[in-house]
Structures are given as C-alpha cells and as structure tokens.
Design a protein around this motif. Structure first.
Motif, PDB file in Angstrom:
ATOM      1  N   GLN A 140      16.409  38.758  41.766  1.00  0.00           N
ATOM      2  CA  GLN A 140      17.468  39.740  42.047  1.00  0.00           C
ATOM      3  C   GLN A 140      18.084  39.523  43.423  1.00  0.00           C
ATOM      4  OE1 GLN A 140      15.932  43.681  41.478  1.00  0.00           O
ATOM      5  NE2 GLN A 140      15.477  43.377  39.306  1.00  0.00           N
ATOM      6  N   ILE A 141      18.249  38.256  43.794  1.00  0.00           N
ATOM      7  CA  ILE A 141      18.882  37.940  45.063  1.00  0.00           C
ATOM      8  C   ILE A 141      20.387  37.863  44.845  1.00  0.00           C
ATOM      9  CG2 ILE A 141      19.063  36.247  46.909  1.00  0.00           C
ATOM     10  CD1 ILE A 141      16.260  35.351  46.246  1.00  0.00           C
ATOM     11  N   LYS A 142      21.119  38.671  45.501  1.00  0.00           N
ATOM     12  CA  LYS A 142      22.571  38.721  45.351  1.00  0.00           C
ATOM     13  C   LYS A 142      23.231  38.487  46.694  1.00  0.00           C
ATOM     14  CE  LYS A 142      22.305  42.056  41.560  1.00  0.00           C
ATOM     15  NZ  LYS A 142      22.715  43.387  41.091  1.00  0.00           N
ATOM     16  N   PRO A 143      24.377  37.838  46.707  1.00  0.00           N
ATOM     17  CA  PRO A 143      25.079  37.628  47.979  1.00  0.00           C
ATOM     18  C   PRO A 143      25.545  38.966  48.543  1.00  0.00           C
ATOM     19  CG  PRO A 143      26.463  36.985  46.133  1.00  0.00           C
ATOM     20  CD  PRO A 143      25.115  37.284  45.567  1.00  0.00           C
ATOM     21  N   PRO A 144      25.571  39.058  49.842  1.00  0.00           N
ATOM     22  CA  PRO A 144      25.959  40.320  50.455  1.00  0.00           C
ATOM     23  C   PRO A 144      27.420  40.667  50.150  1.00  0.00           C
ATOM     24  CG  PRO A 144      25.899  38.589  52.095  1.00  0.00           C
ATOM     25  CD  PRO A 144      25.357  37.997  50.846  1.00  0.00           C
ATOM     26  N   VAL A 145      27.629  41.890  49.864  1.00  0.00           N
ATOM     27  CA  VAL A 145      28.998  42.380  49.617  1.00  0.00           C
ATOM     28  C   VAL A 145      29.586  42.804  50.952  1.00  0.00           C
ATOM     29  CG1 VAL A 145      30.364  44.129  48.418  1.00  0.00           C
ATOM     30  CG2 VAL A 145      28.316  43.145  47.325  1.00  0.00           C
ATOM     31  N   GLU A 146      30.862  42.433  51.125  1.00  0.00           N
ATOM     32  CA  GLU A 146      31.507  42.811  52.382  1.00  0.00           C
ATOM     33  C   GLU A 146      31.421  44.332  52.556  1.00  0.00           C
ATOM     34  OE1 GLU A 146      35.769  42.222  54.659  1.00  0.00           O
ATOM     35  OE2 GLU A 146      35.428  41.357  52.679  1.00  0.00           O
ATOM     36  N   LYS A 194      14.433  46.358  46.659  1.00  0.00           N
ATOM     37  CA  LYS A 194      14.786  47.760  46.909  1.00  0.00           C
ATOM     38  C   LYS A 194      16.161  47.906  47.556  1.00  0.00           C
ATOM     39  CE  LYS A 194      12.530  51.955  48.610  1.00  0.00           C
ATOM     40  NZ  LYS A 194      11.328  52.484  49.319  1.00  0.00           N
ATOM     41  N   TYR A 195      16.523  46.936  48.433  1.00  0.00           N
ATOM     42  CA  TYR A 195      17.793  47.031  49.168  1.00  0.00           C
ATOM     43  C   TYR A 195      18.572  45.721  49.027  1.00  0.00           C
ATOM     44  CZ  TYR A 195      15.058  50.782  51.306  1.00  0.00           C
ATOM     45  OH  TYR A 195      14.256  51.886  51.513  1.00  0.00           O
ATOM     46  N   PRO A 196      19.030  45.370  47.825  1.00  0.00           N
ATOM     47  CA  PRO A 196      19.685  44.070  47.591  1.00  0.00           C
ATOM     48  C   PRO A 196      20.973  43.860  48.373  1.00  0.00           C
ATOM     49  CG  PRO A 196      19.979  45.530  45.706  1.00  0.00           C
ATOM     50  CD  PRO A 196      19.004  46.205  46.611  1.00  0.00           C
ATOM     51  N   GLN A 197      21.609  44.949  48.836  1.00  0.00           N
ATOM     52  CA  GLN A 197      22.874  44.798  49.551  1.00  0.00           C
ATOM     53  C   GLN A 197      22.738  45.080  51.048  1.00  0.00           C
ATOM     54  OE1 GLN A 197      26.112  46.788  47.610  1.00  0.00           O
ATOM     55  NE2 GLN A 197      25.624  45.944  45.606  1.00  0.00           N
ATOM     56  N   SER A 198      21.537  45.093  51.538  1.00  0.00           N
ATOM     57  CA  SER A 198      21.335  45.326  52.965  1.00  0.00           C
ATOM     58  C   SER A 198      21.814  44.120  53.776  1.00  0.00           C
ATOM     59  CB  SER A 198      19.855  45.584  53.243  1.00  0.00           C
ATOM     60  OG  SER A 198      19.618  45.596  54.642  1.00  0.00           O
ATOM     61  N   LYS A 199      22.279  44.392  54.973  1.00  0.00           N
ATOM     62  CA  LYS A 199      22.726  43.298  55.853  1.00  0.00           C
ATOM     63  C   LYS A 199      21.557  42.410  56.282  1.00  0.00           C
ATOM     64  CE  LYS A 199      22.358  45.999  60.140  1.00  0.00           C
ATOM     65  NZ  LYS A 199      21.308  45.150  60.737  1.00  0.00           N
ATOM     66  N   ASP A 200      20.336  42.895  56.128  1.00  0.00           N
ATOM     67  CA  ASP A 200      19.162  42.107  56.519  1.00  0.00           C
ATOM     68  C   ASP A 200      18.625  41.240  55.377  1.00  0.00           C
ATOM     69  OD1 ASP A 200      18.947  43.123  59.196  1.00  0.00           O
ATOM     70  OD2 ASP A 200      18.223  45.019  58.341  1.00  0.00           O
ATOM     71  N   ILE A 201      19.274  41.306  54.229  1.00  0.00           N
ATOM     72  CA  ILE A 201      18.818  40.496  53.080  1.00  0.00           C
ATOM     73  C   ILE A 201      18.754  38.997  53.406  1.00  0.00           C
ATOM     74  CG2 ILE A 201      19.536  39.680  50.787  1.00  0.00           C
ATOM     75  CD1 ILE A 201      18.037  42.231  50.637  1.00  0.00           C
ATOM     76  N   PRO A 202      19.794  38.423  54.047  1.00  0.00           N
ATOM     77  CA  PRO A 202      19.715  36.979  54.342  1.00  0.00           C
ATOM     78  C   PRO A 202      18.469  36.620  55.162  1.00  0.00           C
ATOM     79  CG  PRO A 202      21.950  37.759  54.655  1.00  0.00           C
ATOM     80  CD  PRO A 202      21.114  38.975  54.434  1.00  0.00           C
ATOM     81  N   ASP A 203      18.166  37.438  56.197  1.00  0.00           N
ATOM     82  CA  ASP A 203      16.979  37.165  57.000  1.00  0.00           C
ATOM     83  C   ASP A 203      15.708  37.298  56.165  1.00  0.00           C
ATOM     84  OD1 ASP A 203      18.447  36.628  59.233  1.00  0.00           O
ATOM     85  OD2 ASP A 203      18.222  38.626  60.111  1.00  0.00           O
ATOM     86  N   PRO A 205      26.080  30.188  53.118  1.00  0.00           N
ATOM     87  CA  PRO A 205      26.386  28.912  53.793  1.00  0.00           C
ATOM     88  C   PRO A 205      26.751  29.044  55.266  1.00  0.00           C
ATOM     89  CG  PRO A 205      28.198  29.577  52.361  1.00  0.00           C
ATOM     90  CD  PRO A 205      27.078  30.510  52.070  1.00  0.00           C
ATOM     91  N   LYS A 206      27.211  30.229  55.703  1.00  0.00           N
ATOM     92  CA  LYS A 206      27.622  30.400  57.098  1.00  0.00           C
ATOM     93  C   LYS A 206      26.544  31.069  57.946  1.00  0.00           C
ATOM     94  CE  LYS A 206      32.559  30.629  56.023  1.00  0.00           C
ATOM     95  NZ  LYS A 206      33.821  31.399  56.159  1.00  0.00           N
ATOM     96  N   ASN A 207      25.390  31.330  57.372  1.00  0.00           N
ATOM     97  CA  ASN A 207      24.315  31.982  58.109  1.00  0.00           C
ATOM     98  C   ASN A 207      23.759  31.037  59.174  1.00  0.00           C
ATOM     99  OD1 ASN A 207      21.262  32.815  58.476  1.00  0.00           O
ATOM    100  ND2 ASN A 207      22.318  34.604  57.635  1.00  0.00           N
ATOM    101  N   SER A 208      23.340  31.579  60.291  1.00  0.00           N
ATOM    102  CA  SER A 208      22.844  30.751  61.396  1.00  0.00           C
ATOM    103  C   SER A 208      21.525  30.050  61.070  1.00  0.00           C
ATOM    104  CB  SER A 208      22.658  31.609  62.653  1.00  0.00           C
ATOM    105  OG  SER A 208      21.713  32.650  62.415  1.00  0.00           O
ATOM    106  N   HIS A 209      20.821  30.541  60.030  1.00  0.00           N
ATOM    107  CA  HIS A 209      19.546  29.933  59.645  1.00  0.00           C
ATOM    108  C   HIS A 209      19.710  28.727  58.717  1.00  0.00           C
ATOM    109  CE1 HIS A 209      17.224  32.996  61.593  1.00  0.00           C
ATOM    110  NE2 HIS A 209      17.600  33.976  60.773  1.00  0.00           N
ATOM    111  N   VAL A 210      20.922  28.453  58.277  1.00  0.00           N
ATOM    112  CA  VAL A 210      21.145  27.374  57.305  1.00  0.00           C
ATOM    113  C   VAL A 210      20.658  26.007  57.798  1.00  0.00           C
ATOM    114  CG1 VAL A 210      22.931  26.029  56.110  1.00  0.00           C
ATOM    115  CG2 VAL A 210      22.990  28.531  56.053  1.00  0.00           C
TER     116      VAL A 210
END
Length: 267
Positions: A124-130, A174-183, A213-218
């Motif tokens: 259930q990994i979804k890209p962050p929604v603006e 639990k929080y698929p659209q949280s801004k912390d999801i990428p981390d 693709p634009k995340n600093s951890h890439v």
C-alpha cells in the motif's frame, strides 16, 4: 795328388759342418729365452684381456642399471600422467557442478525477485499527493503521525532493525499520504538491507527511486541497491548502479561511496 784333393774336400766339409753345428748350437741356446719372453708377453696380454673383460662386465652392469632406472622412471612418469588425468577429470566434474550451481542460483534469484515484485505490487505504498497547506487544526492531528514515525526512527537509530521495519510498515499503512512516507519507505528499505534481506531491500530501493525520483535519499537508495547486488555476487548490476550514482549525482555523498566501490571492482 788325389790324396791332397780328398783332404781339401774333407777339410772344407769339416769346416762347413763345424760352422753349421756352431750355428745350430747358438740357435738352440737362444730358443728358451725367446719362448720365455713370448710366454711373458702372453701372460701380460692375458692380464690385459682379463682387465678389459672385467671392465666390459662393469660397463654392462652399469648399462643394465641405467636401463632399469630409465624403465622405472618411465613407470613413474606414466603413473604421474595417470594421476594428472584423474585430477583433470575431477576438475572438469567440479567445474561442471559449480556451473550448474551458479545457474541454479541465478534462476532462484530471478524467481525470488519476481515473487518480491508481485508482493510489492500489492503493497500500500502510494506516491505523495500534493498537499494544500492544512489549517491550524491540522497541527494537532499531525502529532500521532509524528509519534508513529518517530517510533520507527528511534528503533532504527537503536539498530533494532526488525522492529523498525514493523513500525515503518504500520506507519505507512496507517498514514499513506503523510509527508513522512518517503522517509519511512527509505529507512524501512535500509533496515531490511541491514537485516541482510538483500533481495527485499533491492526491490524496495528500486520502488523508492521510481516513486520519489526527486527525494534527497535517491542517490543513497541507488547506491545501497548496488551494494545489495554486490552482496548477492552480482557485480555486473552493482557496477551499473554505482556508475549511475556517479554520473547523475556527482555531488552526493553516495557518489563518493559508489566511486570507491567501482575502483575496487576494477582491480
């Protein structure tokens, strides 16, 4: 007159007989010495012949010993050649077995990767929604999210990677659209890498790089993906990923690490 004539004849005959007898007497006296000398020479020749015969026997024995030694060496060489053939045969068998094991390992890795890709497709990994700036009340609602995320990070920092993975999974679900999801996704993949679950971490790093693709951890995600392949003895794929980091992210810390790995692989 006749008497004088006969006397002369008789005298001449007497002189002739006298000299003949003297000559024969001299020859008779010389004959024993000559025979003795001949006997001495014959004895010497017999001794030399005996010595030559002994020398010939010694040389024949030596020749025989040499021939026997050559024959023995030939047997030893034949035995060594036989052993070398046996060793080469065993090497061929072991080489074939190793090749088969490597092929099975590659097939197994492909199967595992396919299974993992299938599993990740259901994740259930979804890209962050603006996200529009939330109202002030949203500050209060963010706190539980931060608590869940911070719990995972605390476990990660304590190197409790197994529980960190569980905490990040719970947060992502639990929080698929949280801004912390990428981390959360990134550190979950790192935790699996540290748990030596290299196939899983490889797929998670790949998914992370594709979704964010634009995340600093890439850059670090691609580098760790390469390290995962390296741990699985796949130097070819690892090298490709390291080169990708160096070329696309030259200023990133992961670029230095990738360059160092490429240098090791080139030796």
């Amino acid at each position: 007159m006749k008497n004088k004539k006969y006397f002369r004849v008789f005298l001449l005959l007497f002189v002739f007989l006298f000299f003949t007898a003297a000559f024969l007497s001299g020859c008779a006296e010389m004959e024993p010495d000559t025979i003795h000398n001949l006997k001495v020479q014959v004895k010497k020749l017999n001794k030399k012949t005996g010595k030559l015969s002994q020398s010939n026997t010694y040389l024949e024995q030596k020749l025989h010993d040499i021939q026997v030694n050559i024959a023995n060496q030939g047997v030893k060489i034949a035995d060594i050649n036989s052993k070398l053939r046996d060793i080469y045969g065993k090497y061929e068998v072991e080489s074939h077995n190793l090749h088969m094991l490597q092929k099975r390992f590659r097939d197994y890795r492909l199967i595992v990767n396919k299974e993992l890709i299938t599993l990740l497709k259901h994740a259930q990994i979804k890209p962050p929604v603006e996200k529009i700036a939330p109202p002030k009340k949203a500050v209060i609602s963010v706190s539980p999210k931060l608590m869940e995320f911070n719990k995972g990070m605390d476990l990660y920092k304590k190197k409790d990677y197994a529980n960190a993975v569980l905490a990040f999974n719970k947060f992502i679900s639990k929080y698929p659209q949280s801004k912390d999801i990428p981390d959360a996704v990134f550190y979950k993949a790192v935790s699996n890498f540290n748990l030596k679950k290299y196939p899983v971490s490889i797929l998670e790093f790949h998914k992370f790089s594709e979704v964010y693709p634009k995340n600093s951890h890439v850059p670090m995600a691609i580098y760790l993906q390469g390290m995962g392949f390296l741990k699985l003895s796949d130097k070819s794929d690892a090298s490709i990923l390291f080169q990708q980091v160096v070329s696309k992210y030259p200023d990133a810390e992961a670029s230095k690490l990738s360059a160092a790995e490429l240098k090791k692989l080139s030796k």
